[in-house]
Design an enzyme around this catalytic site. Structure first.
Site, PDB file in Angstrom:
ATOM      1  N   HIS A  34     -36.152  75.792   1.969  1.00 23.20           N
ATOM      2  CA  HIS A  34     -36.272  75.060   0.227  1.00 23.20           C
ATOM      3  C   HIS A  34     -36.524  75.809  -0.219  1.00 23.20           C
ATOM      4  CE1 HIS A  34     -34.923  70.950   1.876  1.00 23.20           C
ATOM      5  NE2 HIS A  34     -34.855  71.288   3.022  1.00 23.20           N
ATOM      6  N   THR A  58     -38.730  86.175  13.109  1.00 22.27           N
ATOM      7  CA  THR A  58     -38.514  86.153  11.879  1.00 22.27           C
ATOM      8  C   THR A  58     -38.450  87.048  11.226  1.00 22.27           C
ATOM      9  OG1 THR A  58     -41.462  87.158  11.729  1.00 22.27           O
ATOM     10  CG2 THR A  58     -41.348  84.760  12.312  1.00 22.27           C
ATOM     11  N   ARG A  91     -42.626  90.094  18.948  1.00 23.54           N
ATOM     12  CA  ARG A  91     -42.385  91.011  19.080  1.00 23.54           C
ATOM     13  C   ARG A  91     -41.796  92.167  20.300  1.00 23.54           C
ATOM     14  NH1 ARG A  91     -46.959  93.107  22.106  1.00 23.54           N
ATOM     15  NH2 ARG A  91     -47.720  92.278  23.154  1.00 23.54           N
ATOM     16  N   LYS A 100     -40.599  94.331  26.159  1.00 25.01           N
ATOM     17  CA  LYS A 100     -39.465  95.430  26.913  1.00 25.01           C
ATOM     18  C   LYS A 100     -37.959  95.854  26.020  1.00 25.01           C
ATOM     19  CE  LYS A 100     -41.093  93.879  31.389  1.00 25.01           C
ATOM     20  NZ  LYS A 100     -40.409  92.950  32.522  1.00 25.01           N
TER      21      LYS A 100
END
Length: 212
Positions: A122, A174, A189, A192
């Protein structure tokens, strides 16, 4: 000028057509759209299943596709109001998932419970207006084939998750995740990655193995 151009060119006509398709202040289409319009516009592969308690907020002006032998489980919501939703073959969308287009999910993908993939944000720049009146921006989410996303994960707009990845439960993705990776955390993150030369999974020990 064809019918679509006439509708696009008239704000009044556009609002009227939208009202015909969707009740005021709702996202779910009217029953006549679900029964008599969507089956002719959207593609559902052979053996595909949409469980009875799934909420399908899909409309004819954007694509919805569900591939062969794929399943969308109960209590999930699928919305293509602002972007296409494409789901590949042999893919399972787990209980209570929310998928808001634009989203493309490949073949042989597994989404566990309560996963959220939302390709919209938005707008909020104008502080003199309520946020819900400022429109939305979109960026496609892509989940490539053979990937598994754990329960309670969130994937934000514009992210690509590569082939054969594992996203640990509760992660918030993200940024892009490279193929053949295991990612965990908020923000997610890479911990492996698979080494095709050695045929083994190895720990991410340098910046080249971190999500970029």
């Amino acid at each position: 000028m064809d019918v679509k151009d006439r509708i696009r060119g008239s704000e009044r006509l556009k609002k009227f057509i939208y009202w015909l398709l969707v009740p005021k202040n709702q996202a779910r289409p009217r029953l006549w759209v679900k029964w008599f319009v969507n089956p002719f516009y959207h593609k559902k592969g052979r053996g595909a299943t949409i469980c009875r308690r799934t909420r399908m907020d899909v409309l004819p002006w954007n694509i919805f596709e569900l591939g062969t032998n794929s399943t969308i489980e109960d209590f999930s919501t699928v919305n293509n109001g602002v972007g296409a939703v494409r789901i590949g073959s042999r893919t399972r969308i787990g209980l209570g998932n929310t998928i808001i287009g634009p989203v493309t999910i490949g073949n042989d993908v597994r989404l566990a419970q309560n996963v959220v993939l939302s390709g919209l944000n938005h707008n909020y720049e104008d502080v003199s207006m309520p946020i819900h009146e400022q429109g939305v921006s979109t960026a496609i989410i892509t989940v490539e084939e053979e990937t598994w996303i754990g329960a309670n994960c969130v994937v934000v707009a514009g992210v690509t998750i590569g082939k054969h990845c594992i996203i640990a439960g509760g992660s918030v993705v993200t940024k892009d995740i490279p193929a053949y990776s295991v990612a965990v955390g908020n923000p997610a993150r890479v911990v492996k990655t698979y080494n095709h030369d050695t045929g083994e999974w190895q720990r991410a020990v340098n910046k080249n193995l971190i999500a970029v």
